[in-house]
Design an enzyme around this catalytic site. Structure first.
Site, mmCIF file in Angstrom:
data_model
loop_
_atom_site.group_PDB
_atom_site.id
_atom_site.type_symbol
_atom_site.label_atom_id
_atom_site.label_comp_id
_atom_site.label_asym_id
_atom_site.label_seq_id
_atom_site.Cartn_x
_atom_site.Cartn_y
_atom_site.Cartn_z
ATOM 1 N N VAL A 13 19.396 9.136 -40.847
ATOM 2 C CA VAL A 13 19.288 10.438 -41.492
ATOM 3 C C VAL A 13 20.565 11.225 -41.214
ATOM 4 C CG1 VAL A 13 18.055 12.636 -41.522
ATOM 5 C CG2 VAL A 13 16.778 10.483 -41.332
ATOM 6 N N GLU B 80 15.857 3.773 -9.922
ATOM 7 C CA GLU B 80 15.382 2.447 -10.307
ATOM 8 C C GLU B 80 16.544 1.464 -10.463
ATOM 9 O OE1 GLU B 80 11.276 3.995 -12.475
ATOM 10 O OE2 GLU B 80 13.081 3.752 -13.667
ATOM 11 N N ASP C 15 11.842 14.286 -26.375
ATOM 12 C CA ASP C 15 13.013 14.711 -25.598
ATOM 13 C C ASP C 15 13.881 15.726 -26.337
ATOM 14 O OD1 ASP C 15 12.148 12.975 -23.682
ATOM 15 O OD2 ASP C 15 13.878 11.635 -23.749
ATOM 16 N N ALA D 268 8.074 10.258 -21.142
ATOM 17 C CA ALA D 268 7.264 9.646 -22.185
ATOM 18 C C ALA D 268 5.910 10.345 -22.389
ATOM 19 C CB ALA D 268 7.066 8.156 -21.886
ATOM 20 N N PHE E 92 8.556 7.329 -28.388
ATOM 21 C CA PHE E 92 7.173 7.623 -27.993
ATOM 22 C C PHE E 92 6.576 8.739 -28.846
ATOM 23 C CE2 PHE E 92 8.531 5.533 -24.009
ATOM 24 C CZ PHE E 92 7.509 4.611 -23.911
ATOM 25 N N GLY E 93 7.336 9.813 -29.094
ATOM 26 C CA GLY E 93 6.817 10.933 -29.864
ATOM 27 C C GLY E 93 6.514 10.541 -31.301
#
Lengths: 458, 458
Positions: B88, B180, B317, B333, B21-22
């Site tokens: 990386v 959940e 995160d 998120a 998301f980021g």
């Protein structure tokens, strides 16, 4: 140790090995029978796989679950039916017992073997690693991973020879699976992925289809083969017919066209050329003296049973049925479905001590899709191509997807792909990075001896 | 060897590591920037994963591709943007170079690190094999395989102790993911699978949720925690709060409730308890002297950069942002999305030599779903539960699924699941038979010392 021993009052127990088209259609018929029967379906997988659409998973158009229906869900309404997930290792026809791994024995009154076929490399099993085939969900995910990783590696490398090999895709075998794979690969490379990369032009990817006989779709009418070839060429596929593959090594495919020997360096090589019987063929040969053909399939009696074992039937791709027409029935879904339903009827008749009918395959024709708006349909009374054929192909495939939610999902995705040229399931999963890195590592090995240069990015 | 060397006329090059998301929100913003910029997004995967719905893949409701959007497709319109698939390994902040595996170096002017977090077993990494976590597609497929295989093995065995262990499902961690997972597992066992088996009653499956603090969903308002617990119990989940897991061994979970020590024998144990920084955290600590918190996350400056390295940002995160409120921003998120967009603005401002704005997280509230019609929504000004909360949860999640086809597909499947209680993606893939056979094999080992009896089938 067998537990479900038969006694006089117990219902006739039908055991089915394999939940493909043949086994599942038999199970569905027997599960709804008015005759008192007990049915057990054994499969290594917990789902029925709609194999004719597997190539769409391999090319990122559909998700595995879209073409897989959980067997328990499909058969949940049939209260006389049990599903067992496990692998059959052996059959004892005297004791009438099927032996599963981990010492689970299941006794039967009637046995239906429908375990299908696997890839055949014609004695060159060493080719399988570089040229994988397409029979299972895992095969499809593996193909998808290789195809998509090849583009990713091509984007990163600056070695022109290596880049070329990464952009070459060879499909071996020009039957329906090979034609469908090659056509969809061309659409993937030349349309879907076009414009998504910085350092490569995916429109320049070469898709090469190699077929041993003189035309693609050999069992179809020659007209339709010609149409299919034209359509493939229009899509950008290079079609090589009368081309016999003689070697696959170090990511080089060698093949003969007449006297001429050609070679193509390709990172991605896909096998759609041959099938052989699944291991149950050998078990039936060894234990029941079943007669096998040259690829290990069981040559069955006119009622699909094995000679001297009237209560053991073989159906679908594993069966060689030579009693109708000039040659054996083809290994296609409609044959398996009709055989499954026939054997169910046959067993019902026997239990009721009625005279069973004779098996006859009703051939409604064949269909193959090449690409968007391009398909061929060979109904016996009429042959179609282009738009109309494509529409019929789509309708038939959606109609036969077992569960309603599969149909809906597949339709939504096809609709979306159709209007956008997108393919939503283009994800690399499993050994994701490893495959890319192996490809990158190859350069130092057999494929290119040039000094490795770093890639320029962006 | 760095190739994309900067010169005066070249546009400012932003390298982003991680397409969650980021990273993706930063890339989308920078890709549409009016400032001349070059953007490179590096990810190990070729897709963005909508992690909040991963538990639905783990429980067979959705397919992996339904919650995965190919990064190249999402960013195809942004002509200043390149996507590189690769890992990386290192960063050289002096040379301003990111080093990938296989000797690929990419130089940057600004660097955004957004590689997220992985599971944390609090020093008990040996638990990971028996209690897998849920961060990747492969994790979800692994969980799905274990859950479904446990029912298959329970159907086959006649050892009552082993059957019980197979029908016990322990979820460790009562945050949103754990809640959940437990709720969906209960629906799967008690509704979806009910009636599909012959020898087991899936309604008798026990789902046990273990949480260390005194309530589930600890960051939420106490009211909503109480509602969530009630809803879970109504669904048939056993909720153990103030329960600290002290050991996981031989498929036995040991936990302490106050002074009392309890044990549960369960074949399936799922970990949703803790996270730690991904390996890039350590690289930033080593190479840039970044300050790390106790789980290895990078403590960032108010503008999300690393102290002394104003052109290196950490978001999502992996970042510990302690400059707002009583404690660090949560790893959710919306934080990552807002940080991604902020950093994009910040870089644009710097390139234009304008004064950047300050980062401020706008907390619109939290949502968690427990089951059908059961969710909790904690907007700051209002707290909701039940139907309305469930509807909002559904709407928000569909809205945020990146690509349109994902939204449509997810909606079709949710609609179908909703009306039929079915779950279409209940397929066991990958090491499918191996897991079942391992489970069957366990019986001879640690789990039960009774003599093995063959199972009676049907």
């Amino acid at each position: 140790m067998s537990l479900s021993t038969q006694n006089e009052s117990a219902p006739h127990h039908v055991v089915i090995i394999g939940g493909g088209f043949g086994g599942l259609y038999a199970a569905q018929k027997l599960g709804k029978s008015k005759v008192p029967l007990k049915v057990t379906l054994i499969d290594k997988r917990n789902f029925h796989l709609f194999q004719p659409l597997l190539y769409q998973v391999a090319t990122g158009s559909l998700s595995p679950a879209d073409i897989a229906s959980p067997l328990r869900a499909v058969l949940a309404e049939n209260k006389n039916t049990s599903v067992v997930m496990g692998e059959v290792l052996d059959i004892d026809p005297q004791a009438q017992v099927v032996k599963l791994k981990n010492h689970l024995d299941i006794s039967y009154d009637s046995l239906i073997v429908a375990t299908g076929v696997s890839h055949h490399y014609f004695g060159n099993d060493q080719w399988s690693e570089q040229a994988p085939g397409l029979k299972t969900i895992e095969d499809a995910i593996n193909m998808r991973r290789r195809i998509l990783s090849a583009f990713e590696a091509a984007e990163k490398t600056h070695d022109p020879k290596f880049k070329e090999a990464l952009m070459n895709f060879v499909v071996i075998g020009g039957g329906p699976t090979g034609v469908e794979l090659a056509g969809t690969l061309a659409e993937l490379a030349h349309r879907t992925l076009s414009g998504e990369f910085t350092n490569i032009d995916t429109k320049k990817a070469r898709i090469i289809l190699i077929e041993g006989t003189d035309r693609v779709l050999p069992p179809y009418h020659a007209d339709l083969s010609a149409t299919a070839k034209e359509s493939l060429i229009k899509l950008g596929v290079e079609v090589k017919t009368s081309a016999m593959v003689t070697n696959i090594e170090d990511h080089v495919v060698t093949f003969k066209c007449g006297e001429q020997v050609e070679q193509i360096q390709a990172q991605t090589i896909l096998w759609a050329a041959g099938v052989k019987a699944s291991p149950m063929g050998k078990v039936l040969g060894d234990r029941l003296n079943a007669e096998l053909d040259r690829v290990g399939r069981v040559i069955v009696q006119p009622d699909l049973s094995i000679a001297n074992y009237p209560n053991v039937y073989v159906i679908g791709d594993l069966a060689n049925y030579p009693h109708q027409g000039d040659r054996s029935l083809p290994g296609v879904a409609p044959v398996a479905m009709q055989q499954g339903e026939y054997v169910a009827h046959h067993i019902e008749a026997k239990v009721q001590e009625k005279e069973p009918t004779k098996f006859k395959y009703w051939d409604f024709g064949s269909l193959a899709v090449i690409g968007r708006h391009e398909a061929v349909v060979d109904f016996k009374f009429i042959r179609l191509k282009g738009w109309l054929a494509w529409f019929i192909w789509t309708f038939v495939h959606v109609y036969y997807l077992i569960e309603f939610d599969n149909k809906l999902l597949v339709m939504v995705q096809w609709g979306w792909n159709y209007f956008t040229h997108r393919r939503g399931a283009r994800i690399i999963t499993g050994r994701y990075l490893q495959v890319l890195e192996e490809m990158e590592g190859i350069r130092a090995g057999g494929l290119s001896l040039e000094t490795r240069e770093p890639a320029e990015v962006a």
